[in-house]
Design a protein around this motif. Structure first.
Motif, short mmCIF file in Angstrom:
data_model
loop_
_atom_site.label_atom_id
_atom_site.label_comp_id
_atom_site.label_asym_id
_atom_site.label_seq_id
_atom_site.Cartn_x
_atom_site.Cartn_y
_atom_site.Cartn_z
N MET A 124 11.73 0.90 9.98
CA MET A 124 11.05 -0.59 9.15
C MET A 124 9.58 0.07 8.44
SD MET A 124 12.33 -2.96 8.56
CE MET A 124 14.45 -1.79 8.44
N SER A 125 8.77 0.44 9.07
CA SER A 125 7.81 1.38 9.04
C SER A 125 7.92 2.44 7.72
CB SER A 125 7.23 2.18 9.86
OG SER A 125 6.47 1.10 11.16
N LYS A 185 10.03 2.28 5.92
CA LYS A 185 10.99 1.77 4.48
C LYS A 185 9.46 0.69 3.91
CE LYS A 185 14.80 0.62 4.96
NZ LYS A 185 15.91 1.07 3.69
N ILE A 186 9.31 0.68 4.55
CA ILE A 186 7.29 -0.05 4.24
C ILE A 186 6.44 0.07 4.07
CG2 ILE A 186 6.27 -2.53 4.25
CD1 ILE A 186 8.54 -3.71 6.19
N ILE A 187 6.17 1.80 4.51
CA ILE A 187 5.39 2.07 4.66
C ILE A 187 5.11 3.70 4.92
CG2 ILE A 187 2.54 2.45 5.80
CD1 ILE A 187 3.34 0.03 7.39
N LEU A 195 3.73 -5.37 9.28
CA LEU A 195 4.83 -5.29 8.36
C LEU A 195 5.45 -6.03 7.31
CD1 LEU A 195 7.01 -2.73 11.02
CD2 LEU A 195 5.85 -1.86 8.85
N LYS A 198 3.26 -6.62 4.55
CA LYS A 198 3.15 -6.11 3.92
C LYS A 198 4.56 -5.71 3.19
CE LYS A 198 -0.12 -2.80 5.09
NZ LYS A 198 -1.09 -2.33 3.79
N ASP A 199 6.36 -6.48 3.86
CA ASP A 199 6.81 -6.81 3.12
C ASP A 199 7.21 -7.49 1.83
OD1 ASP A 199 10.14 -6.04 2.66
OD2 ASP A 199 9.98 -7.69 4.52
N THR A 200 6.68 -6.91 0.84
CA THR A 200 6.95 -7.64 -0.23
C THR A 200 8.00 -7.97 -1.15
OG1 THR A 200 6.08 -6.29 -2.29
CG2 THR A 200 4.07 -7.57 -1.41
N GLU A 201 9.23 -6.45 -0.42
CA GLU A 201 10.50 -6.79 -1.18
C GLU A 201 11.37 -7.02 -0.46
OE1 GLU A 201 11.68 -2.45 -2.34
OE2 GLU A 201 9.71 -2.98 -4.11
N ALA A 213 12.79 -6.39 2.57
CA ALA A 213 13.43 -5.56 3.55
C ALA A 213 13.29 -5.77 5.05
CB ALA A 213 12.43 -3.96 4.13
#
Length: 463
Positions: free
Chosen positions: A118-119, A121-123, A162, A165-168, A170
């Motif tokens: 996830m890191s 992907k998101i960052i 996470l 910050k996960d605006t999409e 994921a």
């Protein structure tokens, strides 16, 4: 409301089936903050290796009076059941906890969330996604590194970040029932798997430096690659394998047979550390000819040497000697000059009239050599030469495999509209590949069961 169980464990080794848990920390997270915690040392019933004691600070003395896992298993299961199991490299922690719970009579079936994946992907774009370096980049406090409590607390803070910050979306997408995100190795992107076609072909797993560590073949590339990650094996080999996969590459083939051939050739070429069976396959013996000091052409079976002009190759000494004995009998050759008999002045066939005395120098070399050359020509003429025409990589082409003189010559692709009766032009499209009994037997077996795809090659074209 969806709840998360952030887990970190310390262990005696790298795989669940042969090692134990020495410490576990579980933090229950409601999506905003930690609302409950549990932490304990655990007696693993085995010695902790010295290097792990040095890494974690957990000694045999510290866990001597700690509870056994089965004593805390009910509490652990209660905390984890119906929660999303979260960890940094989740498949490692999950494999240990699930294994230990199963041994205690509990079946854990939780959704998983990997903070490494996830890191990434998101960052994206950070220099490293190891927990220590990731926390440093994101200014997340990390205390008591390599202890379950400290690592779990940092992972919980990372999860909070996470989720923010996960605006999409994921994370919800990865937790969807149809998602295979959490099955994948922590360092392999899902996009690289989704880019795989559903065609036959060969795939290559690569490590962090881009080195090929495993080569496989598939009828359906995407489906086969996914299958590597869907099992629940907990041995060290699987754990090491998954941890080192950073990239997957592929080559599309027209047919499964071509994929099998390419796989075998590529394994011999690159020698990947995780491939075993096909690495061990090599031709062991070969039939050679040479002229001795007395002018006699001699035949003999010897160990196969690469880049030599062998007349024929064998996987066993017995099969080589059997062929050679047949040539001796049919063409009245000398057993001694063919190295079948070594400790006699004359071969036994000479005494019985089956040899014209070449072993004693009684037969003219020219006459003997003529029969040897006839035997070699007869051998070559008996070996098959043909082409196999099959499906290509798309509707605009066909594939072609070429067998010449009993050896696999190579394979390639031609236009769907190519005149396949023009064999000289057909051969010009073939890319040469190394041949061995494994590849040859696959092609011969396929040709036998698919005679309609076989085109026999005239000897003049083959030569």
């Amino acid at each position: 409301m969806l709840k998360y169980a952030v887990v970190d464990i310390e262990t005696t080794g790298g795989f669940a089936s042969g090692n134990g848990i020495t410490e576990i920390s579980i933090l229950i997270h409601d999506g905003l903050k930690v609302i409950e915690s549990f932490e304990t040392l655990i007696n693993p019933r085995q010695d902790i290796p010295v290097y792990i004691q040095t890494l974690t600070g957990i000694s045999n003395k510290m866990v001597y009076d700690a509870p056994l896992f089965e004593e805390v298993a009910p509490k652990i299961y209660e905390l984890l059941n119906d929660k999303v199991f979260v960890a940094h490299n989740v498949n490692f922690d999950f494999s240990f906890v699930r294994h230990q719970l199963a041994q205690s009579g509990f079946v854990l079936q939780s959704k998983k969330l990997c903070t490494v994946r996830m890191s990434r992907k998101i960052i994206p774009g950070l220099p490293s996604y190891s927990l220590g370096k990731l926390c440093s980049s994101l200014h997340i406090p990390l205390n008591d590194r390599h202890r379950a409590g400290g690592d779990a607390a940092a992972t919980a803070l990372l999860l909070t970040l996470l989720l923010e910050k996960d605006t999409e979306g994921a994370i919800p997408l990865s937790l969807h029932k149809s998602s295979k995100e959490q099955l994948l190795p922590p360092n392999l992107s899902k996009d690289s798997i989704e880019a795989l076609p559903a065609n036959p072909g060969v795939y290559y797993f690569k490590d962090q430096k881009g080195k090929i560590i495993y080569i496989g073949k598939a009828i359906n590339l995407r489906k086969r690659v996914y299958s590597h990650f869907s099992g629940n094996k907990i041995n060290q080999q699987r754990q090491d394998f998954l941890r080192n996969i950073y990239e997957v590459d592929f080559t599309i083939c027209g047919t499964e047979l071509m994929a099998l051939i390419l796989e075998a050739s590529e394994i011999q070429k690159y020698w990947p550390e995780k491939n075993r069976a096909l690495k061990r396959f090599e031709q062991k013996y070969a039939l050679y000819d040479f002229e001795d000091q007395n002018g006699y052409v001699r035949l003999g079976i010897d160990k196969y040497k690469k880049n030599t002009n062998a007349l024929y190759t064998f996987n066993s000494l017995l099969s080589g000697q059997s062929l050679l004995r047949g040539m001796i009998t049919e063409h009245r050759l000398c057993e001694k000059l063919c190295f079948i008999q070594k400790n006699r002045s004359a071969c036994t066939a000479q005494e019985k009239g089956g040899c014209n005395g070449a072993c004693l120098g009684q037969e003219d070399p020219a006459e003997y050599n003529q029969r040897v050359n006839e035997a070699i020509l007869h051998l070559k003429s008996a070996l098959p030469s043909f082409a196999l025409i099959d499906s290509g990589r798309n509707e605009e082409e066909k594939s072609c495999l070429w067998i010449e003189g009993g050896k696999f010559y190579g394979m390639g692709y031609i236009s769907f509209y190519t005149d396949i009766t023009d064999l000289e032009n057909l051969k010009s499209c073939i890319v040469p590949y190394p041949s061995n009994d494994y590849i040859l037997n696959m092609v011969l077996s396929y040709a036998e069961s698919h005679p309609q795809q076989r085109i026999d090659i005239l000897k003049s074209i083959a030569l």
